[in-house]
Design an enzyme around this catalytic site. Sequence first.
Site, PDB file in Angstrom:
ATOM      1  N   CYS A  42      -5.552   2.055  -4.292  1.00  0.00           N
ATOM      2  CA  CYS A  42      -5.050   2.714  -3.094  1.00  0.00           C
ATOM      3  C   CYS A  42      -6.034   3.820  -2.725  1.00  0.00           C
ATOM      4  O   CYS A  42      -6.039   4.871  -3.375  1.00  0.00           O
ATOM      5  CB  CYS A  42      -3.657   3.275  -3.404  1.00  0.00           C
ATOM      6  SG  CYS A  42      -2.756   3.670  -1.943  1.00  0.00           S
TER       7      CYS A  42
ATOM      8  N   CYS B 235       0.830  -1.213   0.000  1.00  0.00           N
ATOM      9  CA  CYS B 235       0.000   0.000   0.000  1.00  0.00           C
ATOM     10  C   CYS B 235       0.860   1.257   0.000  1.00  0.00           C
ATOM     11  O   CYS B 235       1.021   1.925   1.023  1.00  0.00           O
ATOM     12  CB  CYS B 235      -0.998   0.051   1.146  1.00  0.00           C
ATOM     13  SG  CYS B 235      -2.243   1.304   0.783  1.00  0.00           S
TER      14      CYS B 235
HETATM   15  P1  FAD Z   1      -0.419 -10.842   3.985  1.00  0.00           P
HETATM   16  O1  FAD Z   1      -1.864 -10.498   4.012  1.00  0.00           O
HETATM   17  O2  FAD Z   1       0.524  -9.998   4.755  1.00  0.00           O
HETATM   18  O3  FAD Z   1      -0.309 -12.369   4.438  1.00  0.00           O
HETATM   19  C1  FAD Z   1       0.885 -13.092   4.436  1.00  0.00           C
HETATM   20  C2  FAD Z   1       0.661 -14.337   5.301  1.00  0.00           C
HETATM   21  O4  FAD Z   1       1.770 -15.220   5.149  1.00  0.00           O
HETATM   22  C3  FAD Z   1       0.542 -14.005   6.784  1.00  0.00           C
HETATM   23  O5  FAD Z   1      -0.639 -14.554   7.316  1.00  0.00           O
HETATM   24  C4  FAD Z   1       1.796 -14.619   7.386  1.00  0.00           C
HETATM   25  O6  FAD Z   1       1.588 -15.101   8.713  1.00  0.00           O
HETATM   26  C5  FAD Z   1       2.078 -15.757   6.420  1.00  0.00           C
HETATM   27  N1  FAD Z   1       3.475 -16.184   6.420  1.00  0.00           N
HETATM   28  C6  FAD Z   1       4.578 -15.427   6.557  1.00  0.00           C
HETATM   29  N2  FAD Z   1       5.684 -16.198   6.566  1.00  0.00           N
HETATM   30  C7  FAD Z   1       5.270 -17.472   6.402  1.00  0.00           C
HETATM   31  C8  FAD Z   1       5.933 -18.721   6.340  1.00  0.00           C
HETATM   32  N3  FAD Z   1       7.260 -18.813   6.456  1.00  0.00           N
HETATM   33  N4  FAD Z   1       5.192 -19.841   6.150  1.00  0.00           N
HETATM   34  C9  FAD Z   1       3.854 -19.773   6.038  1.00  0.00           C
HETATM   35  N5  FAD Z   1       3.158 -18.594   6.110  1.00  0.00           N
HETATM   36  C10 FAD Z   1       3.866 -17.473   6.301  1.00  0.00           C
HETATM   37  N6  FAD Z   1      -4.401  -2.845   0.588  1.00  0.00           N
HETATM   38  C11 FAD Z   1      -5.491  -2.347  -0.057  1.00  0.00           C
HETATM   39  O7  FAD Z   1      -6.003  -2.977  -0.976  1.00  0.00           O
HETATM   40  N7  FAD Z   1      -6.053  -1.163   0.306  1.00  0.00           N
HETATM   41  C12 FAD Z   1      -5.580  -0.443   1.338  1.00  0.00           C
HETATM   42  O8  FAD Z   1      -6.118   0.611   1.675  1.00  0.00           O
HETATM   43  C13 FAD Z   1      -4.449  -0.942   2.054  1.00  0.00           C
HETATM   44  N8  FAD Z   1      -3.948  -0.259   3.091  1.00  0.00           N
HETATM   45  C14 FAD Z   1      -2.937  -0.807   3.839  1.00  0.00           C
HETATM   46  C15 FAD Z   1      -2.485  -0.121   4.942  1.00  0.00           C
HETATM   47  C16 FAD Z   1      -1.491  -0.661   5.753  1.00  0.00           C
HETATM   48  C17 FAD Z   1      -1.021   0.103   6.958  1.00  0.00           C
HETATM   49  C18 FAD Z   1      -0.942  -1.917   5.434  1.00  0.00           C
HETATM   50  C19 FAD Z   1       0.108  -2.533   6.320  1.00  0.00           C
HETATM   51  C20 FAD Z   1      -1.363  -2.596   4.311  1.00  0.00           C
HETATM   52  C21 FAD Z   1      -2.361  -2.047   3.495  1.00  0.00           C
HETATM   53  N9  FAD Z   1      -2.809  -2.683   2.333  1.00  0.00           N
HETATM   54  C22 FAD Z   1      -3.878  -2.180   1.631  1.00  0.00           C
HETATM   55  C23 FAD Z   1      -2.019  -3.804   1.761  1.00  0.00           C
HETATM   56  C24 FAD Z   1      -2.620  -5.183   1.984  1.00  0.00           C
HETATM   57  O9  FAD Z   1      -2.959  -5.398   3.323  1.00  0.00           O
HETATM   58  C25 FAD Z   1      -1.619  -6.242   1.516  1.00  0.00           C
HETATM   59  O10 FAD Z   1      -1.197  -5.920   0.206  1.00  0.00           O
HETATM   60  C26 FAD Z   1      -2.220  -7.623   1.532  1.00  0.00           C
HETATM   61  O11 FAD Z   1      -2.521  -8.003   2.855  1.00  0.00           O
HETATM   62  C27 FAD Z   1      -1.281  -8.641   0.861  1.00  0.00           C
HETATM   63  O12 FAD Z   1      -1.736  -9.937   1.026  1.00  0.00           O
HETATM   64  P2  FAD Z   1      -0.692 -11.151   1.181  1.00  0.00           P
HETATM   65  O13 FAD Z   1      -1.521 -12.363   1.408  1.00  0.00           O
HETATM   66  O14 FAD Z   1       0.268 -11.142   0.071  1.00  0.00           O
HETATM   67  O15 FAD Z   1       0.133 -10.828   2.489  1.00  0.00           O
END
Ligand code: FAD
Length: 422
Positions: free
Chosen positions: A354, A175
């Site tokens: 965003c 983000c």
């Molecule tokens: P995550 O949701 O972070 O999940 C990753 C997962 O992998 C976690 O559960 C973790 O425990 C697990 N994991 C890590 N290591 C391992 C391992 N070794 N083995 C197994 N599992 C593991 N997005 C929007 O669309 N709109 C917004 O307004 C927005 N605002 C945001 C504001 C903030 C402050 C933040 C921090 C993020 C924001 N985002 C927003 C971004 C969004 O939250 C992320 O892009 C999204 O969560 C990505 O998904 P992901 O599954 O790739 O990662």
Amino acid sequence: MLARGAALLEGVMAGTAYDIVIVGGGAAGIATAASLLKRRPQLGIAVVEPAETHYYQPGWTMVGAGVFDRAATAHSMASAMPPGATWIKTPAAEFDPDRNEVVLANGERLAYRVLVAAPGLKLDWDGVEGLRETLGKNGVTSNYSFDTAPYTWQLVQNLRSGRAIFTQPMMPIKCAGAPQKTMYLSCDRWLRDGRLKDIEVEFDLAGPVLFGVLAYVPALMEYVKKYGIALNFGARLTKVDGPARKAWFETVKDGAKTVVEKSFDMIHVCPPQTAPDFVRKSPLANAAGWVEVNEQSLQHVRYPNIFALGDVCSASNAKTAAAVRKQAPVVAVNVLRVLDGKAPNAAYDGYGSCPLTVERGKIVLAEFGYGGKLLPTFPKWLIEGTRPTALAWQLKANVLPSVYWKLMLRGHEWLARPKVLD
Ligand code: FAD
């Protein structure tokens, strides 16, 4: 373009434990598992996820502004896990793609026919000297953590005068707008309370631009002027001393490094971000550490039975949950194609979103795809994305959390039907 398909599974070992292993049960892992099981409920899917809590991270900006209660952004992982998926609670430690196995932290190996890598990214709190020790106290906060987002709101309410610094590291980060969203909402509060005139606000960005897609910059600049924010480009936060209320920034000009010391009364830090260590050192990584995928199919460029999506993948989209909403159905379709011995045929257009919270009650709803192409969901007369609108705020505050928990994580692909090429 999507090629690298048929007969991909030759060489995959017989006696495979799971049809699909998904590493990571965040936004991307759960949405993909749900989309797969909606299409083919009998699939054997393992989701490797050590965390007991699933977070709605987009809500943390609102927590830091006193709009959302932090508790609403966290549900138990058990409730997020799709029925029908096997939850493996030991973290993944290694990828062994030549054997079609994931090695867990306890040394166990999980075999798969198709792997989906979705472990998100690493927030490198240690990338700024002194940050970890002082985060959450001494005026040092970050909305990038569930633990400290409420402290942002506490600081905003309590600050009467002095200097408030907001920082942004080098891209890519998740983000990309979040560091400035909290700044605008803080300024809005101080303005409404008549305190902004006594607070010096500055935004120190390691990169050279306010926002990567130029179409949104004019609207943002209006708010930068309205709130009297000083913008410092090319300024990278390297060190914080909380008790002394001092921060150090490195700037590089004509190859020469300068370090500037600044005092603060409050500092909101967005930490540097990288691919997780076990991903960076794996054969799946590109030179920068991200899982190297084809930008359209999200299929790995060297291992055709591996896909990646979400923050960990190398695609150049904005790393957002909104991107995941569109990526998960694409990956689901393409994974099933590969399981059936066919080439992927669903394509992702790079969509990411965003919602830039420029004031309480208004949002500039940036929605764009690869190359910065604007991809608005709604017609201009409803939401003009390059301008602040109240309707976009309603969307973020009242609609998107339910879209996330009730639709996206449950395989209901709202406005996310994958584009299939043949
Ligand atoms: P995550 O949701 O972070 O999940 C990753 C997962 O992998 C976690 O559960 C973790 O425990 C697990 N994991 C890590 N290591 C391992 C391992 N070794 N083995 C197994 N599992 C593991 N997005 C929007 O669309 N709109 C917004 O307004 C927005 N605002 C945001 C504001 C903030 C402050 C933040 C921090 C993020 C924001 N985002 C927003 C971004 C969004 O939250 C992320 O892009 C999204 O969560 C990505 O998904 P992901 O599954 O790739 O990662």
